[in-house]
Write a protein that holds these residues in place. Sequence first.
Motif, PDB file in Angstrom:
ATOM      1  N   GLN A 145       0.823  -1.212   0.000  1.00 29.95           N
ATOM      2  CA  GLN A 145       0.000   0.000   0.000  1.00 29.95           C
ATOM      3  C   GLN A 145       0.857   1.262   0.000  1.00 29.95           C
ATOM      4  O   GLN A 145       0.501   2.269  -0.603  1.00 29.95           O
ATOM      5  CB  GLN A 145      -0.924   0.005   1.224  1.00 29.95           C
ATOM      6  N   CYS A 185      -3.526   4.226   6.792  1.00 27.21           N
ATOM      7  CA  CYS A 185      -4.038   4.315   5.420  1.00 27.21           C
ATOM      8  C   CYS A 185      -5.114   5.401   5.304  1.00 27.21           C
ATOM      9  O   CYS A 185      -6.204   5.181   4.781  1.00 27.21           O
ATOM     10  CB  CYS A 185      -4.581   2.971   4.954  1.00 27.21           C
ATOM     11  N   VAL A 211      -7.902  -5.289   5.880  1.00 33.55           N
ATOM     12  CA  VAL A 211      -8.504  -6.019   4.763  1.00 33.55           C
ATOM     13  C   VAL A 211      -7.724  -7.296   4.458  1.00 33.55           C
ATOM     14  O   VAL A 211      -8.303  -8.332   4.142  1.00 33.55           O
ATOM     15  CB  VAL A 211      -8.599  -5.112   3.513  1.00 33.55           C
ATOM     16  N   LYS A 250     -11.982   7.527   2.082  1.00 31.45           N
ATOM     17  CA  LYS A 250     -12.892   7.022   1.053  1.00 31.45           C
ATOM     18  C   LYS A 250     -13.839   5.961   1.600  1.00 31.45           C
ATOM     19  O   LYS A 250     -14.579   5.333   0.851  1.00 31.45           O
ATOM     20  CB  LYS A 250     -12.090   6.431  -0.107  1.00 31.45           C
ATOM     21  N   GLY A 251     -13.794   5.723   2.920  1.00 28.46           N
ATOM     22  CA  GLY A 251     -14.672   4.742   3.537  1.00 28.46           C
ATOM     23  C   GLY A 251     -14.169   3.310   3.449  1.00 28.46           C
ATOM     24  O   GLY A 251     -14.939   2.372   3.650  1.00 28.46           O
ATOM     25  N   VAL A 252     -12.877   3.132   3.155  1.00 29.42           N
ATOM     26  CA  VAL A 252     -12.283   1.799   3.034  1.00 29.42           C
ATOM     27  C   VAL A 252     -11.335   1.575   4.214  1.00 29.42           C
ATOM     28  O   VAL A 252     -10.584   2.473   4.595  1.00 29.42           O
ATOM     29  CB  VAL A 252     -11.506   1.675   1.699  1.00 29.42           C
ATOM     30  N   ALA A 253     -11.364   0.397   4.787  1.00 31.05           N
ATOM     31  CA  ALA A 253     -10.512   0.069   5.930  1.00 31.05           C
ATOM     32  C   ALA A 253      -9.037   0.050   5.521  1.00 31.05           C
ATOM     33  O   ALA A 253      -8.710  -0.159   4.341  1.00 31.05           O
ATOM     34  CB  ALA A 253     -10.907  -1.292   6.497  1.00 31.05           C
ATOM     35  N   ARG A 255      -7.302   5.769   2.265  1.00 33.63           N
ATOM     36  CA  ARG A 255      -8.352   4.748   2.141  1.00 33.63           C
ATOM     37  C   ARG A 255      -9.502   5.070   3.082  1.00 33.63           C
ATOM     38  O   ARG A 255     -10.673   4.992   2.701  1.00 33.63           O
ATOM     39  CB  ARG A 255      -7.776   3.358   2.463  1.00 33.63           C
TER      40      ARG A 255
END
Length: 180
Positions: free
Chosen positions: A26, A120, A134, A126-129, A123
């Motif tokens: 990442q 992160c 993940v 943007k509402g992503v873990a 991320r």
Amino acid sequence: MAKYGLVIDLTKCVGCRACTTACQMQNDLQPYERWLRVQELESGKFPSVTKSFLTVQCQHCDKAPCISVCPVKANYKRTDGIVMIDEKKCVGCKYCMVACPYQARIFNEERGVAQKCWLCYQRVEKGVAPACVVACPAGARYFGDLEDPDSAVSKLIVRRKATQLRPDLGTEPTLRYIRS
């Protein structure tokens, strides 16, 4: 405003290091650079020895010593609880690295700056873990809003008695660990 944190269930962690690899990918880190490390722990005496794992990364402390020692104010805490480094301000003095009791920072020689986990944040915005959450095949990592009593992390802290890594240090980390 949310206050983000992680709960890591050490009873589920199998030491696969998928979290470390996901973090490296990442953040475009070199194989030798780790913002997140997995330590192997052994307890007991032969023949009853058990192995467990402890993942250590930036604890995103409420009382972060890295912030107070930075002479150029490159280290700061966002309103959502994520501790950051402004690489444009960082002069590479490494004071923050010395001040971190969790040894959660690395020094990027090529860029001349300290680096660490930032949960992160791109991320998250943007509402992503975070990538480490993940990627965990064992489901040992949970991310969420510590201020929301209905979030998975808040419920785990209460139900499973998730604790700070080193409460004796007084840094008040936002990461919590489930040990048994």
